[in-house]
Design a protein around this motif. Structure first.
Motif, short mmCIF file in Angstrom:
data_model
loop_
_atom_site.label_atom_id
_atom_site.label_comp_id
_atom_site.label_asym_id
_atom_site.label_seq_id
_atom_site.Cartn_x
_atom_site.Cartn_y
_atom_site.Cartn_z
N TRP A 70 0.84 -1.20 0.00
CA TRP A 70 0.00 0.00 0.00
C TRP A 70 0.88 1.25 0.00
O TRP A 70 0.62 2.19 -0.75
CB TRP A 70 -0.91 -0.03 1.22
N ARG B 39 1.13 4.01 -3.06
CA ARG B 39 0.89 5.44 -2.86
C ARG B 39 2.07 6.26 -3.35
O ARG B 39 1.89 7.31 -3.96
CB ARG B 39 0.67 5.73 -1.37
N SER C 104 2.01 8.96 -6.39
CA SER C 104 2.46 10.32 -6.13
C SER C 104 3.52 10.75 -7.15
O SER C 104 3.46 11.86 -7.68
CB SER C 104 3.02 10.42 -4.72
#
Length: 120
Positions: free
Chosen positions: A70, A74, A78
């Motif tokens: 996870w 992310r 980003s």
């Protein structure tokens, strides 16, 4: 690749079912001491106890794995968003280009006498 994963899980499930079936003997498991020297205990089959404690041991590592995935997903999203915003044009206004005006000379250009003569 999906077929290999399916075969792996089918074989693992068959081994687990065989292990539980061969170890169906009930055994007492002492959990907590109580008054009078007795223990709070339960009686379950050995195979089920082994399965429960295997899953209890695998759960924390699975959660660490999922949290790591996870976090990395992310971070990737980003970075992708950063690249998308820095490489895309910021302004959406139409760009107006002006062509240069033609040069008008008042002096007449002398005709060439031969193709190799340079122009004055």
């Amino acid at each position: 690749m999906q077929i290999i994963r399916t075969i792996f899980w089918v074989i693992l499930t068959a081994i687990l079912v065989a292990f539980i079936a061969m170890n169906w003997t009930r055994v007492p498991v002492n959990i907590w001491p109580v008054e009078g020297g007795n223990y709070l205990h339960f009686e379950w089959p050995v195979g089920v106890i082994a399965l429960v404690f295997f899953l209890a041991g695998a759960l924390p590592m699975w959660l660490v794995h999922r949290a790591g995935r996870w976090r990395l997903n992310r971070r990737i999203h980003s970075l992708e968003n950063t690249v998308a915003t820095t490489s895309a044009p910021v302004s959406t206004a139409p760009v107006v280009t002006h062509e240069p005006a033609p040069v008008i000379t008042t002096e007449p250009v002398p005709p060439r006498t031969t193709p190799l003569d340079p122009l004055p």
